[in-house]
Enzyme design. Structure first.
Site, PDB file in Angstrom:
ATOM      1  N   GLY A 159       0.822  -1.217   0.000  1.00  0.00           N
ATOM      2  CA  GLY A 159       0.000   0.000   0.000  1.00  0.00           C
ATOM      3  C   GLY A 159       0.851   1.260   0.000  1.00  0.00           C
ATOM      4  O   GLY A 159       1.780   1.431  -0.774  1.00  0.00           O
ATOM      5  N   GLY A 160       0.522   2.163   0.936  1.00  0.00           N
ATOM      6  CA  GLY A 160       1.242   3.432   1.014  1.00  0.00           C
ATOM      7  C   GLY A 160       2.728   3.234   1.266  1.00  0.00           C
ATOM      8  O   GLY A 160       3.551   4.076   0.871  1.00  0.00           O
ATOM      9  N   GLY A 394      17.069   8.520 -35.063  1.00  0.00           N
ATOM     10  CA  GLY A 394      16.478   9.251 -33.942  1.00  0.00           C
ATOM     11  C   GLY A 394      17.330   9.121 -32.694  1.00  0.00           C
ATOM     12  O   GLY A 394      17.405  10.051 -31.875  1.00  0.00           O
ATOM     13  N   ALA A 395      17.998   7.978 -32.551  1.00  0.00           N
ATOM     14  CA  ALA A 395      18.815   7.764 -31.357  1.00  0.00           C
ATOM     15  C   ALA A 395      19.994   8.740 -31.321  1.00  0.00           C
ATOM     16  O   ALA A 395      20.445   9.146 -30.247  1.00  0.00           O
ATOM     17  CB  ALA A 395      19.294   6.323 -31.305  1.00  0.00           C
TER      18      ALA A 395
HETATM   19  C1  HXC Z   1      -2.914  -3.024  10.487  1.00  0.00           C
HETATM   20  C2  HXC Z   1      -1.463  -4.675   9.877  1.00  0.00           C
HETATM   21  C3  HXC Z   1      -1.448  -4.195   8.543  1.00  0.00           C
HETATM   22  C4  HXC Z   1      -2.222  -3.042   8.244  1.00  0.00           C
HETATM   23  C5  HXC Z   1      -0.150  -5.910   8.662  1.00  0.00           C
HETATM   24  N1  HXC Z   1      -0.662  -5.739   9.893  1.00  0.00           N
HETATM   25  N2  HXC Z   1      -0.618  -4.984   7.823  1.00  0.00           N
HETATM   26  N3  HXC Z   1      -2.188  -4.088  10.828  1.00  0.00           N
HETATM   27  N4  HXC Z   1      -2.941  -2.507   9.268  1.00  0.00           N
HETATM   28  N5  HXC Z   1      -2.226  -2.510   7.042  1.00  0.00           N
HETATM   29  C6  HXC Z   1      -0.395  -6.530  11.089  1.00  0.00           C
HETATM   30  C7  HXC Z   1      -1.027  -7.907  11.053  1.00  0.00           C
HETATM   31  O1  HXC Z   1      -2.347  -7.839  11.487  1.00  0.00           O
HETATM   32  C8  HXC Z   1      -0.137  -8.646  12.025  1.00  0.00           C
HETATM   33  O2  HXC Z   1      -0.500  -8.234  13.333  1.00  0.00           O
HETATM   34  C9  HXC Z   1       1.234  -8.042  11.763  1.00  0.00           C
HETATM   35  O3  HXC Z   1       0.998  -6.785  11.146  1.00  0.00           O
HETATM   36  C10 HXC Z   1       2.066  -8.870  10.819  1.00  0.00           C
HETATM   37  O4  HXC Z   1       1.305  -9.132   9.651  1.00  0.00           O
HETATM   38  P1  HXC Z   1       1.305 -10.566   8.951  1.00  0.00           P
HETATM   39  O5  HXC Z   1       0.248 -10.535   7.941  1.00  0.00           O
HETATM   40  O6  HXC Z   1       1.271 -11.629   9.984  1.00  0.00           O
HETATM   41  O7  HXC Z   1       2.748 -10.545   8.297  1.00  0.00           O
HETATM   42  P2  HXC Z   1       3.218 -11.147   6.911  1.00  0.00           P
HETATM   43  O8  HXC Z   1       2.699 -12.530   6.725  1.00  0.00           O
HETATM   44  O9  HXC Z   1       4.698 -10.919   6.868  1.00  0.00           O
HETATM   45  O10 HXC Z   1       2.529 -10.246   5.777  1.00  0.00           O
HETATM   46  C11 HXC Z   1       2.865  -8.906   5.668  1.00  0.00           C
HETATM   47  C12 HXC Z   1       1.886  -8.224   4.688  1.00  0.00           C
HETATM   48  C13 HXC Z   1       0.416  -8.505   5.154  1.00  0.00           C
HETATM   49  C14 HXC Z   1       2.080  -8.818   3.289  1.00  0.00           C
HETATM   50  C15 HXC Z   1       2.237  -6.753   4.639  1.00  0.00           C
HETATM   51  O11 HXC Z   1       0.313  -8.188   6.534  1.00  0.00           O
HETATM   52  C16 HXC Z   1      -0.594  -7.698   4.411  1.00  0.00           C
HETATM   53  O12 HXC Z   1      -0.969  -8.063   3.293  1.00  0.00           O
HETATM   54  N6  HXC Z   1      -1.095  -6.615   5.049  1.00  0.00           N
HETATM   55  C17 HXC Z   1      -2.097  -5.770   4.396  1.00  0.00           C
HETATM   56  C18 HXC Z   1      -1.428  -4.995   3.331  1.00  0.00           C
HETATM   57  C19 HXC Z   1      -2.327  -4.042   2.573  1.00  0.00           C
HETATM   58  O13 HXC Z   1      -3.187  -4.452   1.817  1.00  0.00           O
HETATM   59  N7  HXC Z   1      -2.107  -2.781   2.853  1.00  0.00           N
HETATM   60  C20 HXC Z   1      -2.791  -1.749   2.127  1.00  0.00           C
HETATM   61  C21 HXC Z   1      -3.363  -0.774   3.077  1.00  0.00           C
HETATM   62  S1  HXC Z   1      -4.069   0.515   2.115  1.00  0.00           S
HETATM   63  P3  HXC Z   1      -0.362  -9.184  14.606  1.00  0.00           P
HETATM   64  O14 HXC Z   1      -1.031  -8.411  15.685  1.00  0.00           O
HETATM   65  O15 HXC Z   1      -1.060 -10.453  14.246  1.00  0.00           O
HETATM   66  O16 HXC Z   1       1.118  -9.360  14.798  1.00  0.00           O
HETATM   67  C22 HXC Z   1      -2.887   1.680   1.912  1.00  0.00           C
HETATM   68  C23 HXC Z   1      -3.361   2.836   1.075  1.00  0.00           C
HETATM   69  C24 HXC Z   1      -2.377   3.928   0.994  1.00  0.00           C
HETATM   70  O17 HXC Z   1      -1.811   1.591   2.375  1.00  0.00           O
HETATM   71  C25 HXC Z   1      -2.661   4.881  -0.119  1.00  0.00           C
HETATM   72  C26 HXC Z   1      -2.029   4.495  -1.420  1.00  0.00           C
HETATM   73  C27 HXC Z   1      -2.226   5.475  -2.530  1.00  0.00           C
END
Ligand code: HXC
Length: 504
Positions: A159-160, A394-395
Site C-alpha cells: 500500500g502506502g 532518432g537515437a
Molecule cells: C494493520 C497490519 C497491517 C495493516 C499488517 N498488519 N498490515 N495491521 N494494518 N495494514 C499486522 C497484522 O495484522 C499482524 O499483526 C502483523 O501486522 C504482521 O502481519 P502478517 O500478515 O502476519 O505478516 P506477513 O505474513 O509478513 O505479511 C505482511 C503483509 C500482510 C504482506 C504486509 O500483513 C498484508 O498483506 N497486510 C495488508 C497490506 C495491505 O493491503 N495494505 C494496504 C493498506 S491501504 P499481529 O497483531 O497479528 O502481529 C494503503 C493505502 C495507501 O496503504 C494509499 C495508497 C495510494
C-alpha cells in the site's frame, strides 16, 4: 529464485544481538548514521485511536522512529518503521511524525532517508490512516528535486509503504527479505483468487530486474544501509547546495592509451561499455544504478577530478545497445535526478537506433522514448558527450546531441553518424536499381562502400559543428575533465511554468 543465504558477518551478528534488545528500527538507524550522532525526535508519541483492541496497544513511538543525525559528517533526517509494532502500519500519529520530519528536512535543506517496513495504512484507523499517507505524499512530492530522498525497503511492504518509496529518488531493496506490492498475496487471493507468492508478486529480484522499481538490490539490511550511505556521497544536501566534492586524487591526464583496445575493430562486435566508463572516470568511483534492469543502457554516478557526475552510456553488450521503452524510462529518470541536483552529465554513445517491432510499439514506445528526449531537452546542467561508434537515426538526436542542448559534443574517429547503417540505407535508396543491375551483389557492395565512405564517420557532423572535435580515444578523460572545469559555472534556466508536461 532460491538462494542460499550467506553466513552472517560479524557486523550482522552484532545487529541481530542488538535487535534482540532494542527494536529493529532503532538498530537500523544506529547503523545508518555516524556513530553516536543520532538524535530521536518524538520517541513518546502514541496513537489516540480506539476500537479493534487498539486502546490496549499504545506503544511509545507508534511504530516509527524519527530523528536526525549525521552521515559522513553531513546532517540527514531519517525515519524507520518498526514491524513488531502493529506490523509497522501507518496510523495518524505515525504519519504525523513522518510528515513533521519531512518538513524539518525540507526547511533545513538536508537529505531524507526512509526505512520502510510496513503493511501500509493501519486498517483499524480507517480514513485517519489514509489521510496520513496523503500528508506524507504531498510533502514528499513538494520536496522532490529539492532534497535527496532515499527509501530503503527492509521487509514486506504494501500500500502506502510502497507508494511512498516510489515518490522518492531511490529505492533500495533487500534480496530475499523485502517485498513491495500494492496488495499482499492474501488480499490478492481473496479478491482475484490468484495464488501467488510474496516473492513472485513483489520480491527484490523482480523489482531490480523486471519492473525497475528498485534501484539497488542489497544482500542484507546492512548492505542496504551501506548503499544509502554511499549514494549520499554523490548527492548535495539540497538542490541549491554545492556538490560533495573530494580532493582530486586521480590526475585528469592519467595515461589511458589502453582505452582504444576496449573498442572492437569490427563495428558489429559487442563490448562492455562499463569497462570504458571505468577507465574514463576517477578510479573506483563508478556506482552503477539499476544495473540489472534495462541493461541496454548503463547509468550511474562517478567522479572526475573528485567532483560528482552522472554517466549515461549505451551498452552494446545487450540488444546491441538499442534504445527501447525500459531503457528510455531508466535514462530519463536518471537524467532528471542528476539535473535536479546539479550533477553534470557525461554521455557515451554507441547506439544503432530504437528497437523496432510490434511488442515495443504496443508498450507505448513513442511515449517512453519521448520521456528520454524530454529529459535531455529539459536538462540545464553541463552536458558532455562522446560518440564512440554508432549514432544512428532518432537515437543520434535523442542521445544528448548538440541539437537538443549538448554543451560539448565529441567523437572518436570510429564514430558513425548517419540516418541508418549502410545495408538498410542502400536497400531503401536503391532497391529498384539493384534489382535491375547486371550484377546486383556487386552493385550493392559498391553502393554500401560509397555510403560508408560518405556517412559512417564523424566528418559531416564535425564540418557542420554538431561535433566540436574528433579526438583520439586516449584524450577522452583529459578533454572531459577540462570541459567540466570550463562549464562549472554554466547558468541556464528554463522559463517558469506550473510544470512542464512530461510524457507519461
Ligand atoms: C494493520 C497490519 C497491517 C495493516 C499488517 N498488519 N498490515 N495491521 N494494518 N495494514 C499486522 C497484522 O495484522 C499482524 O499483526 C502483523 O501486522 C504482521 O502481519 P502478517 O500478515 O502476519 O505478516 P506477513 O505474513 O509478513 O505479511 C505482511 C503483509 C500482510 C504482506 C504486509 O500483513 C498484508 O498483506 N497486510 C495488508 C497490506 C495491505 O493491503 N495494505 C494496504 C493498506 S491501504 P499481529 O497483531 O497479528 O502481529 C494503503 C493505502 C495507501 O496503504 C494509499 C495508497 C495510494
Amino acid at each position: 529464485m532460491a538462494r542460499t543465504p550467506a553466513p552472517p558477518t560479524e557486523a550482522e551478528k552484532r545487529l541481530l544481538a542488538e535487535t534482540a534488545r532494542i527494536p529493529v528500527a532503532r538498530a537500523r538507524l544506529e547503523h545508518l548514521f555516524d556513530e553516536d550522532s543520532f538524535l530521536e525526535i518524538g520517541a513518546d508519541i502514541t496513537h489516540r485511536a480506539e476500537g479493534f483492541g487498539l486502546e490496549g496497544r499504545r506503544i511509545a513511538g507508534d511504530g516509527v522512529v524519527t530523528g536526525v543525525g549525521t552521515i559522513h559528517g553531513r546532517t540527514v533526517h531519517a525515519y524507520a518503521q518498526e514491524r513488531t509494532v502493529l506490523g509497522g502500519s501507518l496510523g495518524q500519529a505515525h504519519a504525523a511524525k513522518i510528515a513533521r520530519l519531512l518538513d524539518l528536512a525540507l526547511e533545513s535543506g538536508t537529505p531524507l532517508v526512509a526505512i520502510n517496513d510496513s503493511g501500509g495504512a493501519r486498517i483499524q484507523e480507517g480514513v485517519d490512516a489514509l489521510g496520513g499517507y496523503g500528508d506524507i505524499f504531498v510533502r514528499s512530492v513538494r520536496a522532490s528535486g529539492r532534497i535527496p530522498q532515499i527509501a530503503l525497503v527492509c521487509g514486506p511492504c504494501a500500500g502506502g509503504a510502497v507508494y511512498s518509496p516510489a515518490l522518492m529518488d531511490f529505492t533500495i531493496m533487500v534480496d530475499g527479505t523485502s517485498t513491495m506490492f500494492l496488495t499482499g498475496p492474501r488480499v490478492v487471493r481473496t479478491v482475484t483468487f490468484e495464488d501467488v507468492s510474496a516473492e513472485e508478486l513483489g520480491g527484490g529480484r523482480l523489482h531490480a530486474t523486471t519492473t525497475g522499481v528498485a534501484h539497488f538490490l542489497a544482500d542484507t539490511d546492512l548492505d542496504a544501509i551501506g548503499h544509502a550511505r554511499r549514494l549520499l556521497e554523490y548527492l548535495p544536501d539540497a538542490w541549491d547546495r554545492p556538490l560533495p566534492d573530494r580532493a582530486p586524487e586521480d590526475p585528469a591526464d592519467r595515461d589511458i592509451s589502453g582505452i582504444s583496445a576496449l573498442l572492437p575493430t569490427s563495428p558489429r562486435t559487442p563490448y562492455d561499455v562499463r569497462a570504458i566508463i571505468e577507465v574514463i572516470v576517477d578510479r573506483e568511483s563508478f556506482l552503477e544504478v539499476q544495473a540489472d534492469w534495462a541493461a541496454n543502457i548503463v547509468v550511474g554516478f562517478a567522479r572526475i577530478e573528485g567532483r560528482p557526475i552522472g554517466v549515461v552510456a549505451n551498452q552494446p553488450l545487450v540488444q546491441a545497445g538499442c534504445l527501447d521503452s525500459a531503457a528510455s524510462r531508466k535514462a530519463a529518470r536518471f537524467i532528471r535526478t542528476c539535473n535536479a541536483f546539479g550533477l553534470p552529465l557525461v554521455t557515451l554513445i554507441d547506439v544503432p537506433g530504437f528497437l523496432p517491432g510490434r511488442d515495443e510499439e504496443r508498450q507505448g514506445a513513442i511515449t517512453h522514448g519521448s520521456k528520454l528526449l524530454f529529459a535531455w531537452c529539459e536538462a540545464t546542467v553541463p552536458r558532455i558527450s562522446v560518440i564512440l561508434r554508432k549514432a544512428y537515426g532518432g537515437a543520434y538526436i535523442v542521445m544528448n546531441s548538440r541539437h537538443i542542448g549538448g554543451d560539448v559534443n565529441l567523437a572518436w574517429p570510429t564514430a558513425e553518424i548517419a540516418v541508418m547503417g549502410a545495408r538498410g540505407a542502400v536497400e531503401v535508396l536503391f532497391r529498384k536499381a539493384l534489382a535491375d543491375a547486371d550484377d546486383p551483389e556487386e552493385a550493392q557492395a559498391r553502393a554500401e562502400a560509397e555510403y560508408t565512405e560518405r556517412f559512417l564517420n564523424p566528418r559531416q557532423a564535425a564540418e557542420r559543428g554538431y561535433v566540436d572535435a574528433v579526438i583520439p580515444p586516449a584524450e577522452t578523460r583529459r578533454r572531459i575533465a577540462a570541459s567540466l572545469r570550463h562549464l562549472r559555472h554554466k547558468n541556464t534556466s528554463l522559463p517558469t511554468t506550473r510544470n512542464r508536461n512530461l510524457p507519461t
